[in-house]
Design an enzyme around this catalytic site. Sequence first.
Site, mmCIF file in Angstrom:
data_model
loop_
_atom_site.group_PDB
_atom_site.id
_atom_site.type_symbol
_atom_site.label_atom_id
_atom_site.label_comp_id
_atom_site.label_asym_id
_atom_site.label_seq_id
_atom_site.Cartn_x
_atom_site.Cartn_y
_atom_site.Cartn_z
ATOM 1 N N ARG A 121 -29.578 13.794 35.799
ATOM 2 C CA ARG A 121 -29.703 14.015 34.358
ATOM 3 C C ARG A 121 -30.217 15.428 34.103
ATOM 4 O O ARG A 121 -31.362 15.649 33.716
ATOM 5 C CB ARG A 121 -30.590 12.952 33.732
ATOM 6 N N GLN A 126 -24.534 17.265 32.341
ATOM 7 C CA GLN A 126 -24.320 16.459 31.141
ATOM 8 C C GLN A 126 -22.850 16.100 30.942
ATOM 9 O O GLN A 126 -22.528 14.996 30.511
ATOM 10 C CB GLN A 126 -24.838 17.199 29.912
ATOM 11 N N ASP A 129 -22.082 13.033 32.902
ATOM 12 C CA ASP A 129 -23.029 11.920 32.765
ATOM 13 C C ASP A 129 -22.395 10.764 31.997
ATOM 14 O O ASP A 129 -22.562 10.634 30.779
ATOM 15 C CB ASP A 129 -24.296 12.427 32.071
ATOM 16 N N SER A 132 -24.747 8.244 30.061
ATOM 17 C CA SER A 132 -25.160 8.666 28.722
ATOM 18 C C SER A 132 -24.018 8.556 27.716
ATOM 19 O O SER A 132 -24.223 8.137 26.572
ATOM 20 C CB SER A 132 -25.693 10.101 28.758
ATOM 21 N N TYR A 227 -36.169 8.693 32.320
ATOM 22 C CA TYR A 227 -36.354 7.309 31.915
ATOM 23 C C TYR A 227 -37.835 7.039 31.648
ATOM 24 O O TYR A 227 -38.715 7.657 32.249
ATOM 25 C CB TYR A 227 -35.873 6.340 33.005
#
Length: 380
Positions: A121, A126, A129, A132, A227
């Site tokens: 992450r 990104q 990902d 997400s 997280y």
Amino acid sequence: MIIYSARSTGGDARVALTPQAVEKLTRLGAGVEVEAGYGELLALADQEFERAGARVRPDPDEALAGADVVVGLMEPDLTTVTKVRRGAIWISFLDPFRQTGLVRALAEGSISSLCMELIPRTSYAQKMDALSSQASLAGYSAVIAAAERIKKALPMMTTPAGTIPPARVFIIGVGVAGLQAIATAKRLGARVEAYDTRPVVEEQVLSLGARFVKIDVGETGQTEQGYAKALTAEQLESQQQQMARHCANADIVITTAQVFGRPAPRIVTGEMLDGMRPGSVVVDLAASTGGNVEGSAADQEVVRPNGVTILGFGNLARQVAGDASQMYANNVYNLIEHAWDQETSSLRLDLEDTIIGGCLLTHEGQVLHQGVRERLESDS
């Protein structure tokens, strides 16, 4: 190098490769194959994939056996793994901490697996990902699903017959899904409150026009991956006691709290549900990993005796399968492009690379991820 993708199972309309992604992969120099009827649940005809440069394969077993790379969406079953040739590469979500039998089968079959849940992450990663991108769509879909079931409008309405107050939405967990749920509920005109154990997200909540609920449970924080850290039993009890009032005032409660590699924390208790108004709706996005809400069940709708409805969705992104497919296919393409070796027209699995080394779960008969390896050892 041949990249093959089979249809999703279980009625999931999403595809791992869209025609646009196929076209970009062929420009890289890859040969792309898809199963016959691959996009039929999205009204994508085989001809669209063929025009993009893919070869349509009527026999999935034969295609699996000959592929160098297999791209999927959700984790495969063990029978499918046995049909993949040794030394091939598998790319998909794999749920490695719970699907330990699958991880063993991939390692024993000498299949190199790139696990989409393990994509680092980071800012650079990104665009790859997928966790997400799918969570964002799940957050949106959670609000839409709840809005369809409550017996009132979400926005405030002023009419000659009187004024209708806005619906109240309380969102627990301000990760990617929670933030999108906040944004969606606000766009629909609801009054939104949100809570997370990480005080650092308060600014993001406020920027979306919602109120950040402050609940003191002592020291909290987040992991390196972003997280929320798991709370102690004492912290959870204190959290629940303070949270009960906000649930009682809400028409919609959406829970998104998950701790990667562990069962979801139980946040909303039966006592808290008993204090909610009849007709209220609770959406538990963590139902498939144990549930944040007492009494929730994966992929089921439960109505409690007091008239509170609990929606236990396992994968809400599939409700918007077209957009979910586009986002996932882009994630997969960006991952493949990152690892692509132009000279050999093949994937180069560089263990020293931050992204590839981070998501490479099995390779050359070994389980590389330490946490998953420890889970396998504890299960044996």
